[in-house]
Motif scaffolding. Structure first.
Motif, PDB file in Angstrom:
ATOM      1  N   SER A  72       0.844  -1.197   0.000  1.00  0.00           N
ATOM      2  CA  SER A  72       0.000   0.000   0.000  1.00  0.00           C
ATOM      3  C   SER A  72       0.880   1.248   0.000  1.00  0.00           C
ATOM      4  CB  SER A  72      -0.930   0.003   1.209  1.00  0.00           C
ATOM      5  OG  SER A  72      -0.162  -0.013   2.396  1.00  0.00           O
ATOM      6  N   THR A  73       0.333   2.309  -0.525  1.00  0.00           N
ATOM      7  CA  THR A  73       1.057   3.589  -0.549  1.00  0.00           C
ATOM      8  C   THR A  73       0.386   4.554   0.413  1.00  0.00           C
ATOM      9  OG1 THR A  73      -0.274   4.341  -2.413  1.00  0.00           O
ATOM     10  CG2 THR A  73       1.816   3.286  -2.929  1.00  0.00           C
ATOM     11  N   THR A  74       1.156   5.537   0.849  1.00  0.00           N
ATOM     12  CA  THR A  74       0.641   6.548   1.787  1.00  0.00           C
ATOM     13  C   THR A  74       0.917   7.936   1.225  1.00  0.00           C
ATOM     14  OG1 THR A  74       2.738   6.572   2.969  1.00  0.00           O
ATOM     15  CG2 THR A  74       1.048   5.082   3.797  1.00  0.00           C
ATOM     16  N   ALA A  75       0.268   8.916   1.796  1.00  0.00           N
ATOM     17  CA  ALA A  75       0.550  10.301   1.411  1.00  0.00           C
ATOM     18  C   ALA A  75       1.936  10.656   1.945  1.00  0.00           C
ATOM     19  CB  ALA A  75      -0.499  11.237   1.986  1.00  0.00           C
ATOM     20  N   PRO A  76       2.878  10.982   1.050  1.00  0.00           N
ATOM     21  CA  PRO A  76       4.250  11.214   1.506  1.00  0.00           C
ATOM     22  C   PRO A  76       4.388  12.503   2.319  1.00  0.00           C
ATOM     23  CG  PRO A  76       4.055  11.644  -0.840  1.00  0.00           C
ATOM     24  CD  PRO A  76       2.731  11.111  -0.391  1.00  0.00           C
ATOM     25  N   VAL A  77       5.047  12.377   3.450  1.00  0.00           N
ATOM     26  CA  VAL A  77       5.342  13.514   4.301  1.00  0.00           C
ATOM     27  C   VAL A  77       6.847  13.750   4.355  1.00  0.00           C
ATOM     28  CG1 VAL A  77       5.127  14.439   6.653  1.00  0.00           C
ATOM     29  CG2 VAL A  77       3.277  13.084   5.673  1.00  0.00           C
ATOM     30  N   SER A  78       7.611  12.715   4.162  1.00  0.00           N
ATOM     31  CA  SER A  78       9.065  12.828   4.220  1.00  0.00           C
ATOM     32  C   SER A  78       9.677  12.098   3.024  1.00  0.00           C
ATOM     33  CB  SER A  78       9.586  12.211   5.524  1.00  0.00           C
ATOM     34  OG  SER A  78       9.361  10.817   5.508  1.00  0.00           O
ATOM     35  N   ASN A  79      10.986  12.272   2.852  1.00  0.00           N
ATOM     36  CA  ASN A  79      11.690  11.577   1.780  1.00  0.00           C
ATOM     37  C   ASN A  79      11.610  10.059   1.946  1.00  0.00           C
ATOM     38  OD1 ASN A  79      12.410  13.833   0.404  1.00  0.00           O
ATOM     39  ND2 ASN A  79      14.467  13.978   1.290  1.00  0.00           N
ATOM     40  N   TYR A  80      11.627   9.604   3.166  1.00  0.00           N
ATOM     41  CA  TYR A  80      11.529   8.171   3.424  1.00  0.00           C
ATOM     42  C   TYR A  80      10.216   7.615   2.878  1.00  0.00           C
ATOM     43  CZ  TYR A  80      10.819   3.813   5.930  1.00  0.00           C
ATOM     44  OH  TYR A  80      10.553   2.507   6.237  1.00  0.00           O
ATOM     45  N   GLU A  81       9.123   8.318   3.116  1.00  0.00           N
ATOM     46  CA  GLU A  81       7.815   7.853   2.646  1.00  0.00           C
ATOM     47  C   GLU A  81       7.712   7.936   1.123  1.00  0.00           C
ATOM     48  OE1 GLU A  81       5.104  10.122   4.974  1.00  0.00           O
ATOM     49  OE2 GLU A  81       5.235   8.745   6.669  1.00  0.00           O
ATOM     50  N   VAL A  82       8.393   8.904   0.506  1.00  0.00           N
ATOM     51  CA  VAL A  82       8.424   8.977  -0.959  1.00  0.00           C
ATOM     52  C   VAL A  82       9.136   7.744  -1.502  1.00  0.00           C
ATOM     53  CG1 VAL A  82       9.380  10.232  -2.925  1.00  0.00           C
ATOM     54  CG2 VAL A  82       8.281  11.490  -1.066  1.00  0.00           C
ATOM     55  N   GLN A  83      10.280   7.395  -0.918  1.00  0.00           N
ATOM     56  CA  GLN A  83      11.015   6.206  -1.350  1.00  0.00           C
ATOM     57  C   GLN A  83      10.200   4.939  -1.121  1.00  0.00           C
ATOM     58  OE1 GLN A  83      14.657   6.495   0.833  1.00  0.00           O
ATOM     59  NE2 GLN A  83      15.610   7.866  -0.652  1.00  0.00           N
ATOM     60  N   LYS A  84       9.493   4.891  -0.001  1.00  0.00           N
ATOM     61  CA  LYS A  84       8.658   3.736   0.309  1.00  0.00           C
ATOM     62  C   LYS A  84       7.541   3.590  -0.731  1.00  0.00           C
ATOM     63  CE  LYS A  84       5.875   2.295   4.137  1.00  0.00           C
ATOM     64  NZ  LYS A  84       5.472   2.538   5.491  1.00  0.00           N
ATOM     65  N   ASN A  85       6.958   4.705  -1.157  1.00  0.00           N
ATOM     66  CA  ASN A  85       5.909   4.676  -2.175  1.00  0.00           C
ATOM     67  C   ASN A  85       6.463   4.245  -3.532  1.00  0.00           C
ATOM     68  OD1 ASN A  85       3.878   5.398  -0.427  1.00  0.00           O
ATOM     69  ND2 ASN A  85       3.869   7.550  -0.997  1.00  0.00           N
ATOM     70  N   LEU A  86       7.675   4.689  -3.857  1.00  0.00           N
ATOM     71  CA  LEU A  86       8.289   4.276  -5.116  1.00  0.00           C
ATOM     72  C   LEU A  86       8.536   2.766  -5.116  1.00  0.00           C
ATOM     73  CD1 LEU A  86      10.837   7.162  -5.724  1.00  0.00           C
ATOM     74  CD2 LEU A  86       8.780   6.649  -7.053  1.00  0.00           C
ATOM     75  N   PHE A  87       9.001   2.238  -3.994  1.00  0.00           N
ATOM     76  CA  PHE A  87       9.200   0.799  -3.866  1.00  0.00           C
ATOM     77  C   PHE A  87       7.868   0.065  -4.029  1.00  0.00           C
ATOM     78  CE2 PHE A  87       9.080  -3.017  -1.214  1.00  0.00           C
ATOM     79  CZ  PHE A  87      10.082  -3.754  -1.800  1.00  0.00           C
ATOM     80  N   ALA A  88       6.817   0.564  -3.368  1.00  0.00           N
ATOM     81  CA  ALA A  88       5.500  -0.076  -3.445  1.00  0.00           C
ATOM     82  C   ALA A  88       4.961  -0.035  -4.869  1.00  0.00           C
ATOM     83  CB  ALA A  88       4.526   0.604  -2.484  1.00  0.00           C
ATOM     84  N   ASP A  89       5.147   1.076  -5.573  1.00  0.00           N
ATOM     85  CA  ASP A  89       4.688   1.177  -6.959  1.00  0.00           C
ATOM     86  C   ASP A  89       5.397   0.157  -7.843  1.00  0.00           C
ATOM     87  OD1 ASP A  89       2.923   3.216  -6.353  1.00  0.00           O
ATOM     88  OD2 ASP A  89       4.288   4.812  -7.006  1.00  0.00           O
ATOM     89  N   GLY A  90       6.698   0.008  -7.677  1.00  0.00           N
ATOM     90  CA  GLY A  90       7.450  -0.971  -8.448  1.00  0.00           C
ATOM     91  C   GLY A  90       7.038  -2.398  -8.110  1.00  0.00           C
ATOM     92  N   TRP A  91       6.845  -2.666  -6.829  1.00  0.00           N
ATOM     93  CA  TRP A  91       6.405  -3.982  -6.369  1.00  0.00           C
ATOM     94  C   TRP A  91       5.061  -4.338  -6.997  1.00  0.00           C
ATOM     95  CZ3 TRP A  91       8.542  -7.543  -2.966  1.00  0.00           C
ATOM     96  CH2 TRP A  91       7.689  -8.509  -2.435  1.00  0.00           C
ATOM     97  N   ASN A  92       4.119  -3.403  -6.924  1.00  0.00           N
ATOM     98  CA  ASN A  92       2.782  -3.645  -7.456  1.00  0.00           C
ATOM     99  C   ASN A  92       2.790  -3.777  -8.978  1.00  0.00           C
ATOM    100  OD1 ASN A  92       1.872  -3.540  -4.848  1.00  0.00           O
ATOM    101  ND2 ASN A  92       1.177  -1.427  -4.977  1.00  0.00           N
ATOM    102  N   ALA A  93       3.645  -3.013  -9.653  1.00  0.00           N
ATOM    103  CA  ALA A  93       3.753  -3.126 -11.108  1.00  0.00           C
ATOM    104  C   ALA A  93       4.277  -4.508 -11.495  1.00  0.00           C
ATOM    105  CB  ALA A  93       4.663  -2.036 -11.654  1.00  0.00           C
TER     106      ALA A  93
END
Length: 107
Positions: A72-93
């Protein structure tokens, strides 16, 4: 050596599995896992508990593995959460490519 993936609907039990076969043993029909035999598993005979059309389980040694869940992705608040969302997007793709689905809710 390169790897391959065979995507099938996960059977509920060995009886419904395309790799499960039965043969007449000495006293009764016995279930035999062709996939486990091809992969040189130690256990290839299925017990009646799993090789029954009413069974709701597969043996622990079953070589079929479930695909992992989507991230799952979250609304990014920090750089860490942006990186986490990028990982999740790649995983889901990757999961979408394996399963050939486009719907976000499907696996």
């Amino acid at each position: 050596m390169s790897k391959s993936v065979l995507v099938i609907d996960t059977p509920e039990n060995c009886y419904d599995c395309p790799f499960g076969t039965s043969y007449c043993g000495e006293l009764e029909y016995e279930g035999y896992c062709e996939l486990a035999d091809c992969l040189d598993y130690d256990v290839i005979l299925m017990t009646e508990e799993h090789y029954d059309y009413e069974s709701k389980s597969r043996p622990d040694w079953c070589p079929l593995k479930l695909l992992p869940e989507k991230k799952s992705t979250t609304a990014p608040v920090s750089n860490y959460e942006v990186q986490k969302n990028l990982f999740a997007d790649g995983w889901n793709a990757c999961l979408r490519e394996i399963t050939k689905t486009s719907d976000e809710n499907e696996r």
